[in-house]
Design an enzyme around this catalytic site. Structure first.
Site, short mmCIF file in Angstrom:
data_model
loop_
_atom_site.label_atom_id
_atom_site.label_comp_id
_atom_site.label_asym_id
_atom_site.label_seq_id
_atom_site.Cartn_x
_atom_site.Cartn_y
_atom_site.Cartn_z
N SER A 178 1.99 -9.56 4.06
CA SER A 178 3.39 -9.25 3.81
C SER A 178 3.66 -8.87 2.36
O SER A 178 4.55 -8.06 2.09
CB SER A 178 4.28 -10.42 4.21
OG SER A 178 4.21 -10.65 5.59
N HIS A 230 6.39 -12.44 -0.92
CA HIS A 230 7.20 -11.27 -0.60
C HIS A 230 7.82 -10.68 -1.87
O HIS A 230 7.77 -9.46 -2.11
CB HIS A 230 8.31 -11.64 0.38
CG HIS A 230 7.81 -12.09 1.71
ND1 HIS A 230 8.66 -12.55 2.71
CD2 HIS A 230 6.56 -12.19 2.22
CE1 HIS A 230 7.95 -12.88 3.77
NE2 HIS A 230 6.67 -12.68 3.49
#
Length: 312
Positions: A178, A230
């Site tokens: 991610s 992230h």
């Protein structure tokens, strides 16, 4: 046949000389999209890696409650109470390269990269790979495999660094792509900003992209999701977009496409001044951030307790 030169008798009789020959028509070639092969290769590599992870995990050797044992055999998943994402155990992920600050500080720097190729479960893998295809294919077709490959790996590295630096207790075991995927989203935003002049419906495109990014970042507030990875991947990708994803300004024509002897009256430079400012400023900030983060990671040491797994 060529046109005849002006006749002196015509000039004496007051007739105007013949006009000079017109310039040959010239149109720059239409850009050809790159053939996207790297993103599908990354897609396949992640599935192969997950299969190897499940084979190494070998749930039936340690538990009688493995999910789908009759169908998958050795590749069956850990019980739901251990892993709700349909995947391996924490010790298996740690052994194969999951990110853990304590191990990185002890010298296993390779975990900063290896963790982006591991996933906590089949659901985690599918979510990330669908996002990769939706975002990465278009970017590779527009900018080529070299730039998108570098963007993917460096964004993943940025997410890993941020994850380690924010893990003050050293308890986190983190896996997932991610961070790299958020880097692609960040690069799309900076690409829109730095190439602003060539876009139509600029504000609509900008607001749509910001909404997509905000929705994806909001997922990071769910339990056991490593939102620091992230954010780190997004910041790295945002800065890398200014460096790697520049487009020539509207009206620029490469000299190799200009016919010999063709004089362009209004020749434009390849990039605008603000694009160069964004590029070098972002590169300086990016290098400083990576160096400072890596140095801080090596300098600080934390004593961890029993770890828990985070996915990103």
């Amino acid at each position: 046949m060529g046109k005849r030169p002006p006749n002196p008798s015509d000039i004496e009789n007051g007739l105007p000389p013949l006009p000079p020959p017109a310039r040959p028509p010239f149109r720059p070639p239409i850009p050809v999209p790159w053939y996207a092969w790297l993103v599908p290769l990354i897609f396949a590599a992640n599935f192969v890696t997950f299969t190897i992870t499940m084979y190494v995990n070998d749930c039936p050797a340690r538990s009688d409650e493995c999910l789908l044992f009759d169908v998958l055999g050795r590749l069956s998943f850990q019980p739901i109470k251990e892993n709700m994402l349909l995947g391996p155990s924490i010790p298996t992920l740690r052994r194969l390269g999951a990110l853990e600050r304590r191990l990185v500080e002890e010298g296993e720097r390779w975990r900063l990269i290896s963790c982006i190729w591991l996933h906590g479960g089949l659901l985690h893998l599918l979510a990330n790979m669908i996002s990769l295809l939706c975002i990465g294919m278009r970017l590779e077709q527009e900018f080529g495999f070299l730039r998108i490959g570098a963007l993917y790996v460096l964004s993943g590295l940025g997410g890993s660094l941020m994850s380690c630096l924010t893990d003050s207790r050293g308890e986190r075991v983190s896996v997932g792509a991610s961070g790299a995927l958020f880097g692609l989203l960040g690069a799309m935003l900076s690409e829109l900003i730095t190439n602003w002049t060539i876009y139509e419906n600029k504000c609509t495109a900008l607001m749509t992209l910001i909404l997509i990014i905000a929705l994806n970042l909001s997922v990071g507030f769910l339990p056991r999701v490593d939102n620091s990875a992230h954010c780190g991947g997004f910041l790295a990708g945002f800065l890398l977009g200014f460096v790697l994803l520049l487009r020539p300004q509207y009206g620029y024509v490469s000299p190799k496409y200009i016919p010999p002897g063709y004089d362009m009256k209004h020749k434009k430079s390849k990039y605008k001044c603000y694009q160069h400012v964004f590029r070098f400023t972002s590169l300086a900030i990016l290098l400083a951030g990576f160096i400072a983060g890596y140095a801080k990671l090596l300098r600080e040491h934390t004593v961890g307790s029993e770890p828990f797994r985070d996915v990103n």
